[in-house]
Scaffold this active site. Structure first.
Site, PDB file in Angstrom:
ATOM      1  N   SER A  70       0.784  -1.157   0.076  1.00 42.57           N
ATOM      2  CA  SER A  70      -0.102  -0.019   0.215  1.00 42.57           C
ATOM      3  C   SER A  70       0.910   1.589  -0.005  1.00 42.57           C
ATOM      4  O   SER A  70       1.482   1.479   0.886  1.00 42.57           O
ATOM      5  CB  SER A  70      -0.796  -0.037   1.390  1.00 42.57           C
ATOM      6  OG  SER A  70      -1.542   1.331   1.329  1.00 42.57           O
ATOM      7  N   HIS A  76      -1.170  -1.062  -4.382  1.00 44.68           N
ATOM      8  CA  HIS A  76      -2.384  -0.924  -3.598  1.00 44.68           C
ATOM      9  C   HIS A  76      -2.611   0.778  -3.388  1.00 44.68           C
ATOM     10  O   HIS A  76      -1.390   1.265  -2.743  1.00 44.68           O
ATOM     11  CB  HIS A  76      -2.674  -1.495  -2.318  1.00 44.68           C
ATOM     12  CG  HIS A  76      -3.773  -1.363  -1.637  1.00 44.68           C
ATOM     13  ND1 HIS A  76      -4.998  -2.024  -1.932  1.00 44.68           N
ATOM     14  CD2 HIS A  76      -4.472  -0.522  -0.497  1.00 44.68           C
ATOM     15  CE1 HIS A  76      -6.200  -1.669  -1.300  1.00 44.68           C
ATOM     16  NE2 HIS A  76      -5.741  -0.739  -0.347  1.00 44.68           N
ATOM     17  N   ASP A  80      -4.694   3.849  -2.104  1.00 42.44           N
ATOM     18  CA  ASP A  80      -5.630   4.544  -1.012  1.00 42.44           C
ATOM     19  C   ASP A  80      -6.081   5.778  -1.465  1.00 42.44           C
ATOM     20  O   ASP A  80      -5.202   6.692  -0.967  1.00 42.44           O
ATOM     21  CB  ASP A  80      -5.406   4.364   0.289  1.00 42.44           C
ATOM     22  CG  ASP A  80      -5.202   2.793   0.681  1.00 42.44           C
ATOM     23  OD1 ASP A  80      -6.293   2.013   0.486  1.00 42.44           O
ATOM     24  OD2 ASP A  80      -4.086   2.186   1.223  1.00 42.44           O
ATOM     25  N   MET A 105      -8.757   8.772  -0.053  1.00 40.04           N
ATOM     26  CA  MET A 105      -9.568   9.044   1.011  1.00 40.04           C
ATOM     27  C   MET A 105      -9.875  10.516   0.854  1.00 40.04           C
ATOM     28  O   MET A 105      -9.234  11.357   0.423  1.00 40.04           O
ATOM     29  CB  MET A 105      -8.690   9.084   2.326  1.00 40.04           C
ATOM     30  CG  MET A 105      -8.098   7.754   2.626  1.00 40.04           C
ATOM     31  SD  MET A 105      -7.027   7.797   4.058  1.00 40.04           S
ATOM     32  CE  MET A 105      -6.517   5.955   3.897  1.00 40.04           C
ATOM     33  N   HIS A 133      -8.550   1.734  -4.183  1.00 41.63           N
ATOM     34  CA  HIS A 133      -9.200   1.681  -3.084  1.00 41.63           C
ATOM     35  C   HIS A 133      -9.787   2.944  -2.665  1.00 41.63           C
ATOM     36  O   HIS A 133      -9.157   3.619  -2.141  1.00 41.63           O
ATOM     37  CB  HIS A 133      -8.635   0.997  -1.951  1.00 41.63           C
ATOM     38  CG  HIS A 133      -9.244   0.828  -0.595  1.00 41.63           C
ATOM     39  ND1 HIS A 133      -8.922   0.381   0.565  1.00 41.63           N
ATOM     40  CD2 HIS A 133     -10.636   0.923  -0.345  1.00 41.63           C
ATOM     41  CE1 HIS A 133      -9.791   0.524   1.315  1.00 41.63           C
ATOM     42  NE2 HIS A 133     -10.725   0.717   1.085  1.00 41.63           N
ATOM     43  N   MET A 161     -12.204   5.364  -0.678  1.00 50.65           N
ATOM     44  CA  MET A 161     -12.823   5.626   0.613  1.00 50.65           C
ATOM     45  C   MET A 161     -13.241   6.915   0.580  1.00 50.65           C
ATOM     46  O   MET A 161     -12.737   7.968   0.955  1.00 50.65           O
ATOM     47  CB  MET A 161     -11.565   5.507   1.720  1.00 50.65           C
ATOM     48  CG  MET A 161     -11.251   4.010   1.885  1.00 50.65           C
ATOM     49  SD  MET A 161      -9.772   3.884   2.881  1.00 50.65           S
ATOM     50  CE  MET A 161      -8.722   3.864   1.530  1.00 50.65           C
ATOM     51  N   MET A 163     -12.228  -5.333   5.073  1.00 49.71           N
ATOM     52  CA  MET A 163     -11.216  -4.558   5.829  1.00 49.71           C
ATOM     53  C   MET A 163     -11.028  -5.186   7.245  1.00 49.71           C
ATOM     54  O   MET A 163     -11.818  -5.535   8.073  1.00 49.71           O
ATOM     55  CB  MET A 163     -11.961  -3.020   6.117  1.00 49.71           C
ATOM     56  CG  MET A 163     -12.278  -2.035   5.164  1.00 49.71           C
ATOM     57  SD  MET A 163     -10.527  -1.477   4.327  1.00 49.71           S
ATOM     58  CE  MET A 163      -9.510  -1.056   5.600  1.00 49.71           C
ATOM     59  N   GLY A 172      -8.939   4.481   6.902  1.00 46.80           N
ATOM     60  CA  GLY A 172      -8.639   5.898   7.111  1.00 46.80           C
ATOM     61  C   GLY A 172      -7.223   6.088   7.460  1.00 46.80           C
ATOM     62  O   GLY A 172      -6.601   6.974   7.247  1.00 46.80           O
ATOM     63  N   PHE A 173      -6.731   5.054   8.087  1.00 48.60           N
ATOM     64  CA  PHE A 173      -5.209   5.456   8.439  1.00 48.60           C
ATOM     65  C   PHE A 173      -4.336   3.924   8.360  1.00 48.60           C
ATOM     66  O   PHE A 173      -4.951   2.800   8.541  1.00 48.60           O
ATOM     67  CB  PHE A 173      -5.288   5.579   9.861  1.00 48.60           C
ATOM     68  CG  PHE A 173      -5.741   6.850  10.248  1.00 48.60           C
ATOM     69  CD1 PHE A 173      -5.156   7.999   9.898  1.00 48.60           C
ATOM     70  CD2 PHE A 173      -7.214   7.020  10.463  1.00 48.60           C
ATOM     71  CE1 PHE A 173      -6.086   9.251  10.143  1.00 48.60           C
ATOM     72  CE2 PHE A 173      -7.986   7.920  10.789  1.00 48.60           C
ATOM     73  CZ  PHE A 173      -7.456   9.322  10.407  1.00 48.60           C
ATOM     74  N   GLY A 224      -1.214   1.512   9.848  1.00 51.47           N
ATOM     75  CA  GLY A 224      -0.405   1.174  10.934  1.00 51.47           C
ATOM     76  C   GLY A 224      -1.368   0.888  11.975  1.00 51.47           C
ATOM     77  O   GLY A 224      -0.905   1.168  13.138  1.00 51.47           O
ATOM     78  N   ASP A 272      -7.229  -6.235   3.883  1.00 52.61           N
ATOM     79  CA  ASP A 272      -6.446  -4.845   4.104  1.00 52.61           C
ATOM     80  C   ASP A 272      -6.610  -4.316   5.505  1.00 52.61           C
ATOM     81  O   ASP A 272      -7.633  -3.758   6.112  1.00 52.61           O
ATOM     82  CB  ASP A 272      -7.112  -3.845   3.098  1.00 52.61           C
ATOM     83  CG  ASP A 272      -6.489  -2.434   3.174  1.00 52.61           C
ATOM     84  OD1 ASP A 272      -5.320  -2.376   3.482  1.00 52.61           O
ATOM     85  OD2 ASP A 272      -7.186  -1.648   2.159  1.00 52.61           O
ATOM     86  N   GLY A 273      -5.443  -4.011   6.080  1.00 57.06           N
ATOM     87  CA  GLY A 273      -5.298  -3.587   7.322  1.00 57.06           C
ATOM     88  C   GLY A 273      -4.653  -4.372   8.385  1.00 57.06           C
ATOM     89  O   GLY A 273      -4.963  -5.577   8.595  1.00 57.06           O
ATOM     90  N   GLY A 274      -3.472  -3.830   8.834  1.00 53.93           N
ATOM     91  CA  GLY A 274      -2.681  -4.595   9.836  1.00 53.93           C
ATOM     92  C   GLY A 274      -2.080  -6.104   9.524  1.00 53.93           C
ATOM     93  O   GLY A 274      -1.850  -6.987  10.409  1.00 53.93           O
ATOM     94  N   GLY A 329       0.966  -2.143   4.201  1.00 57.94           N
ATOM     95  CA  GLY A 329       1.429  -0.776   4.001  1.00 57.94           C
ATOM     96  C   GLY A 329       2.640  -0.660   4.955  1.00 57.94           C
ATOM     97  O   GLY A 329       3.625  -0.850   4.664  1.00 57.94           O
ATOM     98  N   SER A 330       2.626  -0.398   6.339  1.00 53.49           N
ATOM     99  CA  SER A 330       3.581  -0.119   7.208  1.00 53.49           C
ATOM    100  C   SER A 330       4.651  -1.313   7.476  1.00 53.49           C
ATOM    101  O   SER A 330       5.730  -1.123   7.547  1.00 53.49           O
ATOM    102  CB  SER A 330       2.895   0.365   8.542  1.00 53.49           C
ATOM    103  OG  SER A 330       2.191  -0.520   8.845  1.00 53.49           O
TER     104      SER A 330
END
Ligand code: DX5
Ligand code: ZN
Length: 218
Positions: free
Chosen positions: A8, A33, A35, A37, A66, A68, A137, A142-143, A145, A175-177, A197-198
């Site tokens: 991401s 990916h 994002d 927003m 993606h 948002m 999700m 929105g964020f 990390g 997606d996420g974590g 991402g992170s």
């Protein structure tokens, strides 16, 4: 089966974006990916068309965009023009989801639907046969990390059952974590595409981390 890895760019270094894009180009990653927003649907603002076009001009892998944003219907053509290959809209933003999906496909893109952590995957029962991608999700959008929400695992298996029941060929994306500690478990649970991402851009060696994610899910 080999799983797809989609770094991401939200977590990339925007002052050296070209360097990070080249890193992904030369890695074993499969998609970018991206994002988007808008500060309305989610409490954060990322980037828009001009950045995406510039990313597209040097990206050698598909752009998985993606959205948002509120009212995505108004921007479908513009995202195609900017270079999106996959366009994924939130279930929560589309009162006429079937029409939105048709429009994404008519514009020559793969159509995806994202579902927030609080919404049951069964809401997609009557649309899964028409879409190319379902994105679950595993954090609140929105964020970057944030911490992976464990109940997402159960959502993946329920979605997998639903796709089989409806004879849908849609890919399952998470997606996420996502990181090297949960990637194998996610692949086992039934995801096809892992967004990170992170975990990628925050690691000392992003190329090696992408390779590790790929190996963990192969
Ligand atoms: C969050 C975005 C994600 C984000 C993931 O709203 O949709 O794609 O970049 O970031 P990590 O992998 O850091 O959780
Ligand atoms: Zn995303």
């Amino acid at each position: 089966m080999s799983h797809l890895i989609a770094p991401s760019l939200l977590a990339a270094n925007f002052l050296n974006l070209a360097t990070d894009i080249e890193m992904v180009n030369n890695s074993v990653a499969d998609w970018f990916h991206v994002d988007v927003m808008d500060g309305h649907f989610v409490p954060n603002i990322s980037f828009g068309f001009s950045i995406i076009s510039q990313i597209k001009s040097i990206a050698k892998k598909p752009l998985d965009v993606h959205l948002m944003i509120a009212n995505p219907d108004s921007y479908i053509e513009a995202f195609k023009k900017a270079g999106a290959d996959n366009l994924t809209v939130h279930y929560e933003t589309c009162p006429h989801l079937h029409r939105t999906i048709q429009s994404i496909k008519e514009n020559g893109m793969k159509a995806g639907v994202v579902i927030n952590p609080h919404n049951p995957v069964e809401l997609l029962t009557d649309i899964v046969a028409d879409i190319d991608l379902v994105l679950i999700m595993s954090v609140n959008p929105g964020f970057g990390g944030q911490k992976f929400i464990q109940s997402s695992l159960n959502r993946i298996s329920r979605l997998k059952d639903l796709l089989i029941q409806k004879n849908s060929k849609a890919l399952i994306e998470i997606d996420g974590g996502v990181d090297t500690s949960n990637a194998a478990m996610l692949a086992e649970a039934g995801v096809d595409v892992l967004v990170a991402g992170s975990a990628v851009f925050g690691s000392p060696d992003p190329t090696a981390t992408i390779k590790k994610l790929k190996e963990l899910t192969s």
